[in-house]
Every structure is written in C-alpha cells, then in structure tokens.
Design a protein around this motif. Structure first.
Motif, mmCIF file in Angstrom:
data_model
loop_
_atom_site.group_PDB
_atom_site.id
_atom_site.type_symbol
_atom_site.label_atom_id
_atom_site.label_comp_id
_atom_site.label_asym_id
_atom_site.label_seq_id
_atom_site.Cartn_x
_atom_site.Cartn_y
_atom_site.Cartn_z
ATOM 1 N N ILE A 22 41.421 -47.947 8.985
ATOM 2 C CA ILE A 22 41.441 -46.521 8.666
ATOM 3 C C ILE A 22 42.883 -46.045 8.784
ATOM 4 C CG2 ILE A 22 40.662 -44.216 9.337
ATOM 5 C CD1 ILE A 22 38.188 -45.536 10.558
ATOM 6 N N ARG A 23 43.412 -45.438 7.742
ATOM 7 C CA ARG A 23 44.794 -44.977 7.717
ATOM 8 C C ARG A 23 44.838 -43.451 7.835
ATOM 9 N NH1 ARG A 23 48.851 -47.580 5.224
ATOM 10 N NH2 ARG A 23 47.979 -49.330 6.397
ATOM 11 N N TYR A 24 45.689 -42.966 8.718
ATOM 12 C CA TYR A 24 45.928 -41.529 8.808
ATOM 13 C C TYR A 24 47.115 -41.186 7.920
ATOM 14 C CZ TYR A 24 47.083 -36.915 10.566
ATOM 15 O OH TYR A 24 47.361 -35.572 10.653
ATOM 16 N N ILE A 25 46.919 -40.251 6.987
ATOM 17 C CA ILE A 25 47.957 -39.868 6.032
ATOM 18 C C ILE A 25 48.286 -38.392 6.244
ATOM 19 C CG2 ILE A 25 48.600 -39.745 3.595
ATOM 20 C CD1 ILE A 25 46.482 -41.872 3.014
ATOM 21 N N PRO A 26 49.418 -38.071 6.866
ATOM 22 C CA PRO A 26 49.744 -36.672 7.183
ATOM 23 C C PRO A 26 49.829 -35.760 5.967
ATOM 24 C CG PRO A 26 51.151 -38.177 8.419
ATOM 25 C CD PRO A 26 50.409 -39.006 7.411
ATOM 26 N N THR A 27 50.134 -36.318 4.799
ATOM 27 C CA THR A 27 50.270 -35.503 3.590
ATOM 28 C C THR A 27 48.955 -35.349 2.821
ATOM 29 O OG1 THR A 27 50.990 -37.485 2.390
ATOM 30 C CG2 THR A 27 52.710 -36.046 3.295
ATOM 31 N N MET A 28 47.886 -35.920 3.334
ATOM 32 C CA MET A 28 46.554 -35.816 2.721
ATOM 33 C C MET A 28 45.877 -34.586 3.327
ATOM 34 S SD MET A 28 43.571 -38.721 2.931
ATOM 35 C CE MET A 28 41.839 -38.332 2.681
ATOM 36 N N VAL A 29 46.152 -33.414 2.746
ATOM 37 C CA VAL A 29 45.782 -32.149 3.386
ATOM 38 C C VAL A 29 44.633 -31.469 2.643
ATOM 39 C CG1 VAL A 29 46.603 -29.864 4.084
ATOM 40 C CG2 VAL A 29 48.154 -31.831 4.189
ATOM 41 N N SER A 30 43.692 -30.984 3.425
ATOM 42 C CA SER A 30 42.593 -30.182 2.873
ATOM 43 C C SER A 30 42.454 -28.899 3.682
ATOM 44 C CB SER A 30 41.273 -30.957 2.932
ATOM 45 O OG SER A 30 40.183 -30.132 2.542
ATOM 46 N N GLY A 31 42.142 -27.816 3.006
ATOM 47 C CA GLY A 31 41.791 -26.587 3.708
ATOM 48 C C GLY A 31 40.320 -26.600 4.071
ATOM 49 N N MET A 32 39.991 -25.893 5.132
ATOM 50 C CA MET A 32 38.586 -25.739 5.498
ATOM 51 C C MET A 32 38.397 -24.405 6.204
ATOM 52 S SD MET A 32 37.855 -28.159 8.833
ATOM 53 C CE MET A 32 36.224 -27.432 9.038
ATOM 54 N N SER A 33 37.153 -23.965 6.255
ATOM 55 C CA SER A 33 36.850 -22.697 6.909
ATOM 56 C C SER A 33 36.668 -22.899 8.408
ATOM 57 C CB SER A 33 35.572 -22.100 6.313
ATOM 58 O OG SER A 33 35.168 -20.971 7.051
ATOM 59 N N ALA A 34 37.035 -21.863 9.158
ATOM 60 C CA ALA A 34 36.788 -21.863 10.605
ATOM 61 C C ALA A 34 35.468 -21.174 10.913
ATOM 62 C CB ALA A 34 37.937 -21.168 11.321
ATOM 63 N N ARG A 35 34.544 -21.176 9.965
ATOM 64 C CA ARG A 35 33.272 -20.468 10.135
ATOM 65 C C ARG A 35 32.448 -21.011 11.295
ATOM 66 N NH1 ARG A 35 29.776 -22.326 4.766
ATOM 67 N NH2 ARG A 35 30.176 -24.564 4.883
ATOM 68 N N ARG A 36 32.774 -22.214 11.770
ATOM 69 C CA ARG A 36 32.084 -22.754 12.932
ATOM 70 C C ARG A 36 32.228 -21.821 14.134
ATOM 71 N NH1 ARG A 36 28.289 -26.475 13.057
ATOM 72 N NH2 ARG A 36 29.484 -27.680 11.533
ATOM 73 N N LEU A 37 33.314 -21.038 14.152
ATOM 74 C CA LEU A 37 33.546 -20.108 15.259
ATOM 75 C C LEU A 37 32.537 -18.962 15.277
ATOM 76 C CD1 LEU A 37 37.442 -19.895 15.077
ATOM 77 C CD2 LEU A 37 36.086 -21.075 16.837
ATOM 78 N N GLU A 38 31.788 -18.805 14.204
ATOM 79 C CA GLU A 38 30.757 -17.776 14.170
ATOM 80 C C GLU A 38 29.536 -18.172 15.001
ATOM 81 O OE1 GLU A 38 29.888 -17.167 10.079
ATOM 82 O OE2 GLU A 38 31.906 -16.470 9.572
ATOM 83 N N ASN A 39 29.468 -19.456 15.379
ATOM 84 C CA ASN A 39 28.350 -19.919 16.201
ATOM 85 C C ASN A 39 28.372 -19.250 17.579
ATOM 86 O OD1 ASN A 39 27.783 -21.608 14.097
ATOM 87 N ND2 ASN A 39 28.081 -23.508 15.225
ATOM 88 N N SER A 40 27.233 -19.173 18.199
ATOM 89 C CA SER A 40 27.167 -18.710 19.584
ATOM 90 C C SER A 40 27.859 -19.739 20.473
ATOM 91 C CB SER A 40 25.712 -18.561 20.011
ATOM 92 O OG SER A 40 25.094 -19.843 20.097
ATOM 93 N N PRO A 41 28.297 -19.328 21.677
ATOM 94 C CA PRO A 41 28.913 -20.303 22.591
ATOM 95 C C PRO A 41 28.031 -21.527 22.826
ATOM 96 C CG PRO A 41 29.279 -18.083 23.402
ATOM 97 C CD PRO A 41 28.349 -17.955 22.232
#
Length: 271
Positions: A195-214
């Motif tokens: 498995i290779r980590y590629i720093p320039t392989m960038v995707s945006g995503m939503s932080a909607r997980r923060l809408e969850n209850s604690p």
C-alpha cells in the motif's frame, strides 16, 4: 481506471461528487455509482447527469439484495472493468488531477493499493486542515515503521488483481462494527501486497460526521479498535488516529458550526 462510488440516500452530495469525477485532467475509464436502496432522489440525479454528460462513462448500478456499505462496495468493485479501481464516498470531491496522480502512482508495478490525504471542504482553514491530515498520516506511517498503512475509504484505489486476491477474504461485518477500509488494508498486508501513501493524491470530503451525537461519534471512532481486534492485532501506535479523532470532536464541531453560520449569513448579504 474505474471510479466506484457506493451511495445510499446521497441526493445532497452526489452531484458535486460526480462533477469532480468528470472534470479530471485525465478522464477515468468509467464512473460507477452503486445505488443501495436509496429512498431519495440519488438515482434520479445520477440518471439526469448521464443525460447531461453523455461523453462521460457514468454508470448507475443497483445493489438491492442487501442493505450495507460492504456488499455495495464489493458489488461495485466486482463490476468495474478498469485495471485500477478507485473507491471514494458519495461526499468525496476529487482534486482535478486525482485520476492522473493515481495512474502515475500505479505505474510502479509493486504498488497494489494507494491512498492519500483529505481536505474537509465544509470546514474553515481548509488548506491548513489538509496539511494537518497529511502530517498525521505520515507520522503514523513513520511510527509504525512502514509496517502498517491504511487505505481511507474516501480516497483510495487498488489494483484489480489485488482486489481479486483478497476479495473472498474481506470481512462482511454483518454487525457493522468495523472500519471496512482498514479491513481491506489488513487483508492486503496479510498477502504482502504493498500500500503506497501518495501525498499528492488529494480528495475533499465532508465533515458531516461531526453532526453525530457524542455517543454515535465515539462508536464510529472506536471502530478502529474493533477492526484491529478482529484481526488479532494489538499495537499501540495504531491507536493514534483513534485518539486524535476522539480529541478533536468538540473543537471541530464548534468550528464547523461557526463556519456554517458565517457561510449562511454571507449568502444572504445583498450584492
């Protein structure tokens, strides 16, 4: 390469996800949206985009046999025809050079899978957040002495031959207790696949997980532990991402709420 997008009731985000997947510096061979019993307009929006962008190979697949991310993901990966299988979420927004970057990464025949950092597009200080995400992933990789590196479901790709090698070994997780992307990573590692980590392989995503209850957020984060235990792995360094995600919940939740309020207020100001 193929891009696989599992989707369940994603009418609010699927269009922006597909737009980003279409407008790439190097077009994907195909874009597969795998609809899993959605009750909203997800499928209708995909069909509309097929009409709007006939030159783009957008395909709508229906996985109606069972509800769940893993069978939906597997259905998409099994039906994809590319040599490299990209896998993102319905709220992912790929950078314009994502396909090109992934293809370049897989030019090395040793690479079986790849992942990269994410930028949370609905949070303030997005570029700072991207740098922080990248630094965290590289730190964990360094501390783990490159023995473990994990794919991230919002931003990952694997070689078709690697998927075929591990497909029947991946956990179905009927109780929905694990991180399915980490499970894939561990099965790749068990087969000595790189498995290779590629720093320039960038995707945006939503932080909607923060809408969850604690409580729900904590359950989500502790999926790390349950996934490791299922694979009989006990290494303290692997708990770092879990501890980081736990510690940022309240500060990040406040930041997102403030950012959302400011954005909404700005949109109502006459121009």
């Amino acid at each position: 390469m193929s891009i696989v997008i599992p989707a369940y009731n994603e009418e609010s985000v699927i269009r922006q996800c597909l737009i980003a997947a279409i407008y790439q510096s190097m077009p994907a061979h195909e874009i597969l949206v795998v609809n899993n019993r959605s009750t909203d307009r997800t499928a209708d929006i995909v069909r509309q985009m097929q009409l709007e962008y006939p030159e783009s190979a957008i395909h709508l697949l229906e996985q109606n046999q069972v509800q769940g991310l893993i069978p939906t993901r597997n259905f998409g990966l099994d039906h994809a025809t590319g040599d490299v299988l990209g896998r993102i979420d319905a709220d992912s927004v790929l950078e314009p050079d994502w396909v090109e970057t992934v293809q370049a990464g897989f030019s090395d025949p040793e690479v079986a899978a790849a992942t990269g950092p994410v930028v949370y597009y609905d949070m303030p200080m997005r570029r700072w957040g991207l740098k922080a995400d990248d630094k965290m992933r590289q730190l964990v990789l360094k501390l783990a002495r490159n023995q473990y590196h994990f794919l991230f479901g919002s931003n990952m790709a694997l070689r078709r031959t690697a998927w075929e090698q591990i497909r029947d070994h991946t956990c179905l997780d009927e109780k929905d207790e694990m991180h399915e992307d980490i499970d894939i990573s561990l099965h790749l590692a068990e087969q000595d696949l790189v498995i290779r980590y590629i720093p320039t392989m960038v995707s945006g995503m939503s932080a909607r997980r923060l809408e969850n209850s604690p409580k729900d957020y904590r359950y989500y984060v502790t999926r790390f532990d349950r996934t490791y235990r299922a694979h009989q792995i006990d290494k303290r360094v692997l708990k770092i991402p879990m501890l980081i995600f736990m510690s940022i919940y309240y500060p990040a939740k406040i930041m997102r709420a403030v950012h959302t309020a400011r954005t909404a207020r700005a949109s109502t100001i006459p121009r």
